[in-house]
Write an enzyme that holds these catalytic residues in place. Structure first.
Site, PDB file in Angstrom:
ATOM      1  N   ASP A  58       0.846  -1.264   0.069  1.00 31.69           N
ATOM      2  CA  ASP A  58      -0.080   0.242  -0.096  1.00 31.69           C
ATOM      3  C   ASP A  58       0.733   1.351  -0.028  1.00 31.69           C
ATOM      4  OD1 ASP A  58      -2.055  -1.881   0.263  1.00 31.69           O
ATOM      5  OD2 ASP A  58      -1.929  -1.778   2.583  1.00 31.69           O
ATOM      6  N   GLU A 228     -10.785   0.782  -3.928  1.00 31.14           N
ATOM      7  CA  GLU A 228     -10.274   1.535  -2.611  1.00 31.14           C
ATOM      8  C   GLU A 228      -8.756   2.201  -3.033  1.00 31.14           C
ATOM      9  OE1 GLU A 228      -9.738  -2.388  -0.634  1.00 31.14           O
ATOM     10  OE2 GLU A 228      -8.063  -2.971  -1.933  1.00 31.14           O
TER      11      GLU A 228
END
Length: 552
Positions: A58, A228
């Protein structure tokens, strides 16, 4: 100097756990890491992916002048949220961790795959900002710092649900864009939406109203899942919305939208996804999978570059390294950006950005003799310091001292363990341990930890009838909490040099009395069951010193 040493030890004792006593401790002299196999030759002007190897998922990226800063997810590891710095986007150095004080965040009792998800870093008005989600410990929050190296503020908790927030600043206004449930009832499993909400920088809180940006994903009729990790960029007259889609496994992808207004409506681009490896042949060379969750910056020469997560499986979708951070240039076509067109493979070697080469971490080989005033910020431990795990960085003796606690690696408590990320499919990690003060049944050695249900240990187990080297493997949460014994050997000593060697899905444990002796080595151990695909997908293996008390 003695005063400085004492102060540092006290500070580290607070960060790592309760100080150990003179009795009942395992003393580790050093830990050494060596990547095995070829490093690969690069031609002039080339770089190799991943640029941040090992468990670094991420990634979020920000440029401040000539400097680039990145942050990645850490879930329930402490300290959390590593802040990395580079001047060329290829070579990165760890500055520290944004969550490095026990009172900032409480991970007590959380599973390894909970905690801090998907941080997003930006810079505005002379300050660095991170917005982040802490699953099961408070949800969304913001922290700030004047320097990326810290100290970072205590969290301010934000009054909205969902996950994966990021901040966008424009003038004196700011917005947070994030993932949350769609309007109405979800139409299918994994149906999510992207929302935007204005952020009051003075109050450090979102304003009440929010607006829907994307429902489901690029094409709702195809039932896209897990939209997302959104980021907004203003480029020319357009606002671009960059978001992941497809989940973080082999169907992961990156998508792009744009709008004339920051709060929409957004239209998807003509090439979508703009980054994915799904539907690629499984027998392709240098196979990369699970690409997505990207962030990007522009350089002075007008080029764009982005970081994203991906995996390097050794078989199927199996990797012990977890999701790593990759770098690629961003191309533009008719006003739309893309990393790779569908059907294009992620290159493992390509041309580097046109930037002066900057120094980076030495990840292929390192050794820590525990004799420096500060413990390297590369070392991490499980969950929040709570006094239950006794660990002390003893700089005067150049050792790391661990008291065997009752919490094992298979529990949701905090074990006496600290480790560093495994960064290569083939690597050897070596240590020297002295366990003279342990009690019968106590165990000290090395732990290779994916999560509480998947790990490997190799160490000395003390017993009145004779000590032994014991190697245990927990390959499923249904196994014994401390792992199943897969190899043992009599060991008439309380000290040993220990080594764990990994070669993709196989591992061996080795031991000897001293450097002058030959290694004793266990049979090969199948550690493919430790791969992240079997352990929640989110983390990667972390290896280091470990001690646990016997079952009394």
């Amino acid at each position: 100097m003695r005063r400085a040493i004492g102060t540092t030890v006290a500070t580290l004792a607070l960060a790592l756990g309760a100080p150990v006593s003179a009795q009942g401790e395992a003393v580790f002299d050093y830990v050494e890491y060596e990547a095995l196999g070829e490093s690969g030759d690069l031609a002039e002007g080339q770089y190799a992916n991943p640029v941040i190897p090992g468990f670094h998922p991420d990634p979020s990226l920000v440029r401040v002048g000539d400097d680039f800063y990145a942050v990645t997810s850490t879930f329930s590891w402490f300290p959390g949220l590593p802040i990395l710095h580079s001047r060329d986007l290829v070579n990165w150095q760890l500055l520290g961790n944004a969550i490095d004080r026990p009172d900032q965040m409480d991970f007590s009792g959380l599973g390894t795959n909970r905690g801090l998800f998907a941080p997003a870093i930006t810079h505005h008005d002379g300050r660095f900002w991170i917005v982040n989600t802490c699953i099961e410990c408070g949800n969304n929050f913001v922290i700030t710092a004047e320097s990326a190296a810290g100290p970072w503020s205590d969290p301010t908790w934000l009054e909205f649900g969902g996950i994966d927030p990021s901040l966008y600043f424009e003038g004196d206004r700011a917005w947070i864009v994030y993932n949350d449930a769609p309007p109405g009832e979800p139409l299918y499993e994994g149906h999510r939406a992207l929302w935007i909400q204005e952020f009051d920088q003075e109050a450090m809180q979102v304003l009440p109203e929010r607006k829907l940006l994307v429902n489901g994903g690029v094409d709702l009729s195809e039932q896209p899942v897990w939209a997302e990790g959104p980021h907004i960029y203003k480029i020319g007259d357009w606002y671009y919305l960059l978001a992941a889609e497809g989940g973080t496994a082999d169907q992961h992808s990156q998508t792009i939208y744009r709008s004339r207004n920051v709060d929409g409506p957004y239209e998807p681009g003509p090439i979508n996804p703009i980054l994915t490896q799904r539907d690629m042949p499984a027998d392709r060379p240098d196979r990369v999978e699970a690409t997505g969750h990207a962030d990007m910056v522009q350089l002075d020469d007008g080029s764009w570059w982005g970081l994203f997560l991906a995996t390097r499986p050794f078989e199927g979708q199996s990797t012990l390294l977890g999701r790593e951070t990759f770098l690629l240039p961003v191309q533009w076509e008719d006003g739309w950006p893309y990393f790779l067109k569908p059907g294009e493979a992620v290159p493992m070697v390509t041309q580097r950005p046109d930037l002066p080469v900057s120094p980076g971490e030495e990840w292929r080989e390192w050794r820590d003799d525990f004799d420096q005033l500060s413990l390297s910020p590369e070392w991490i431990t499980l969950r929040s310091p709570d006094g239950g795990a006794a660990m002390l960085h003893d700089i005067e003796r150049g050792t790391m001292r661990l008291g065997p606690g009752t919490a094992s690696a298979g529990s949701l408590a905090r074990p006496s363990f600290l480790g560093r990320r495994l960064r290569h499919h083939e690597a050897a990690i070596t240590t020297q341990v002295d366990f003279a003060d342990g009690a019968p049944g106590d165990y000290a050695g090395m732990l290779a930890f994916m999560d509480e249900g998947h790990f490997l240990t190799a160490g000395i187990e003390l017993a009145p009838e004779g000590n032994r080297i014991a190697v245990r493997l927990r390959k499923d949460p249904g196994d014994a909490e401390r792992g199943e014994l897969v190899h043992s050997a009599q060991w008439d000593s309380t000290s040993a040099q220990l080594r764990l060697t990994f070669r993709e899905g196989s591992a061996t444990a080795s031991w000897r009395a001293s450097a002058e002796d030959a290694w004793n080595t266990s049979p090969e151990i199948d550690v493919e069951p430790l791969a992240s695909i079997h352990a929640g997908l989110f983390t990667g293996v972390v290896v280091g010193p470990y001690a646990v008390a016997g079952e009394r």
